[in-house]
Design an enzyme around this catalytic site. Structure first.
Site, PDB file in Angstrom:
ATOM      1  N   SER A  16       6.879  -4.970  -0.432  1.00 30.01           N
ATOM      2  CA  SER A  16       5.814  -5.164   0.559  1.00 30.01           C
ATOM      3  C   SER A  16       4.438  -4.961  -0.081  1.00 30.01           C
ATOM      4  CB  SER A  16       6.000  -4.248   1.767  1.00 30.01           C
ATOM      5  OG  SER A  16       5.811  -2.898   1.421  1.00 30.01           O
ATOM      6  N   ASN A  17       4.364  -4.117  -1.096  1.00 31.42           N
ATOM      7  CA  ASN A  17       3.079  -3.956  -1.788  1.00 31.42           C
ATOM      8  C   ASN A  17       2.756  -5.161  -2.663  1.00 31.42           C
ATOM      9  OD1 ASN A  17       1.823  -1.197  -1.185  1.00 31.42           O
ATOM     10  ND2 ASN A  17       4.001  -0.745  -1.433  1.00 31.42           N
ATOM     11  N   ARG A  73      15.002   3.079 -21.993  1.00 30.86           N
ATOM     12  CA  ARG A  73      13.627   2.985 -21.471  1.00 30.86           C
ATOM     13  C   ARG A  73      12.728   2.253 -22.461  1.00 30.86           C
ATOM     14  NH1 ARG A  73      12.864   9.088 -19.223  1.00 30.86           N
ATOM     15  NH2 ARG A  73      14.008   8.707 -17.302  1.00 30.86           N
ATOM     16  N   ILE A 100      11.254   3.794 -15.817  1.00 30.81           N
ATOM     17  CA  ILE A 100      10.141   4.520 -16.433  1.00 30.81           C
ATOM     18  C   ILE A 100       9.734   3.818 -17.723  1.00 30.81           C
ATOM     19  CG2 ILE A 100       9.500   6.713 -17.537  1.00 30.81           C
ATOM     20  CD1 ILE A 100      11.159   8.094 -15.356  1.00 30.81           C
ATOM     21  N   ASN A 115      -0.151   2.914 -11.073  1.00 28.37           N
ATOM     22  CA  ASN A 115       1.057   3.167 -10.286  1.00 28.37           C
ATOM     23  C   ASN A 115       0.645   3.562  -8.871  1.00 28.37           C
ATOM     24  OD1 ASN A 115       3.892   3.697  -9.799  1.00 28.37           O
ATOM     25  ND2 ASN A 115       3.396   5.873  -9.884  1.00 28.37           N
ATOM     26  N   HIS A 117       1.915   5.780  -5.666  1.00 27.64           N
ATOM     27  CA  HIS A 117       2.858   6.855  -5.319  1.00 27.64           C
ATOM     28  C   HIS A 117       2.629   7.267  -3.864  1.00 27.64           C
ATOM     29  CE1 HIS A 117       5.615  10.128  -6.145  1.00 27.64           C
ATOM     30  NE2 HIS A 117       4.822  10.873  -5.386  1.00 27.64           N
ATOM     31  N   HIS A 184       3.051   3.655   4.284  1.00 26.81           N
ATOM     32  CA  HIS A 184       3.196   2.290   3.764  1.00 26.81           C
ATOM     33  C   HIS A 184       1.997   1.429   4.153  1.00 26.81           C
ATOM     34  CE1 HIS A 184       7.173   1.293   1.974  1.00 26.81           C
ATOM     35  NE2 HIS A 184       6.521   0.198   1.681  1.00 26.81           N
ATOM     36  N   GLU A 187      -0.719   2.239   1.925  1.00 25.46           N
ATOM     37  CA  GLU A 187      -0.439   1.794   0.559  1.00 25.46           C
ATOM     38  C   GLU A 187      -0.888   0.344   0.353  1.00 25.46           C
ATOM     39  OE1 GLU A 187       3.207   3.893  -1.471  1.00 25.46           O
ATOM     40  OE2 GLU A 187       3.857   2.723   0.246  1.00 25.46           O
TER      41      GLU A 187
HETATM   42  C1  GRF Z   1       6.146   2.478  -2.086  1.00 24.33           C
HETATM   43  O1  GRF Z   1       6.291   3.483  -1.127  1.00 24.33           O
HETATM   44  C2  GRF Z   1       5.503   3.031  -3.335  1.00 24.33           C
HETATM   45  O2  GRF Z   1       4.636   4.075  -3.108  1.00 24.33           O
HETATM   46  C3  GRF Z   1       6.679   3.531  -4.101  1.00 24.33           C
HETATM   47  O3  GRF Z   1       7.708   2.615  -3.831  1.00 24.33           O
HETATM   48  C4  GRF Z   1       7.492   1.996  -2.568  1.00 24.33           C
HETATM   49  C5  GRF Z   1       7.571   0.517  -2.742  1.00 24.33           C
HETATM   50  O4  GRF Z   1       7.583  -0.166  -1.520  1.00 24.33           O
HETATM   51  N1  GRF Z   1       6.343   3.718  -5.497  1.00 24.33           N
HETATM   52  P1  GRF Z   1       7.590  -1.771  -1.506  1.00 24.33           P
HETATM   53  O5  GRF Z   1       8.770  -2.228  -2.356  1.00 24.33           O
HETATM   54  O6  GRF Z   1       6.294  -2.238  -2.075  1.00 24.33           O
HETATM   55  O7  GRF Z   1       7.754  -2.155  -0.070  1.00 24.33           O
END
Ligand code: GRF
Length: 205
Positions: A16-17, A73, A100, A115, A117, A184, A187
């Site tokens: 989703s990001n 890795r 990682i 990144n 988080h 989310h 984010e």
């Molecule tokens: C997010 O909550 C991000 O912070 C974490 O993994 C999740 C990814 O969500 N690192 P999506 O796959 O982008 O929906």
């Protein structure tokens, strides 16, 4: 006229990001940044489908499970680095990437990997702190607020310099799932702001 900064988005799941970044790119909200490709460390994840639907090149590079963890890795990181060199990637965005990164890519892309988080780092970060575990730990600690952090990646886990954070309240009756959903939403804003900010910095450097 500033050069375009090619952005590689690394994903492992729903994406989703990644979608938020693709949408922002289509609306011209990434400034000099452009989503050049999405790379997953596992096949069949929905993030890859999102990339394909948006005509963003999507590829899979899976860890070699026959190698011991440290070499595994390193090997995956080196293959990602090779792709970055070949495609003139200027910025790497980790958006829910569960592998990682290690070795040369961290040095060669120092200051050019970010990144996302789902907590207010330095709280609730580090090895093993991902997904619902983060939100459950926040609830167990009785925190009044949580949020998300976009930070630069260094050789540690969730330890690099913080670029930006967005905060949300923890509400009475919250579960890890309801808190995760509230975060989310933030984010999706934070990752776009972080990518645009970094792309501008990189273009100007
Ligand atoms: C997010 O909550 C991000 O912070 C974490 O993994 C999740 C990814 O969500 N690192 P999506 O796959 O982008 O929906």
């Amino acid at each position: 006229m500033q050069n375009t900064v090619n952005i590689l988005v690394l994903v492992s799941g729903n994406g989703s990001n990644l979608q938020a970044l693709i949408n922002a790119d289509q609306r011209g909200e990434l400034g000099v940044g452009r989503i050049a490709a999405a790379l997953a460390d596992r096949a069949g994840v929905y993030a890859l489908e999102r990339a394909r639907l948006a005509n963003v090149p999507a590829l899979v590079k899976t860890p070699n499970m026959t190698l011991p963890i440290a070499r595994r890795r390193q090997d995956l990181s080196d293959r990602v680095l090779q792709f970055c060199r070949e495609r003139d990637i200027g910025l790497i965005v980790l958006a829910g990437f569960l592998s990682i990164l290690a070795g040369d890519i961290i040095r060669e892309y120092a200051g050019r990997i970010i990144n996302l988080h789902p907590s207010l780092l330095p709280k609730f970060g580090g090895v093993g702190m991902y997904g619902e575990r983060v939100h459950q730990a926040v609830l167990d600690a009785g925190e009044p607020e949580s949020g998300c952090t976009v930070h630069l990646v260094n050789a540690g886990t969730d330890t690099g310099p913080i670029l930006l954070q967005r905060r949300v309240p923890v509400l009475a009756g919250d579960t890890a799932a309801t808190l995760a959903e509230r975060i989310h939403h933030e984010e999706h804003i934070a990752i776009v702001e972080g990518a645009a900010l970094m792309a501008a910095r990189i273009a100007a450097s």
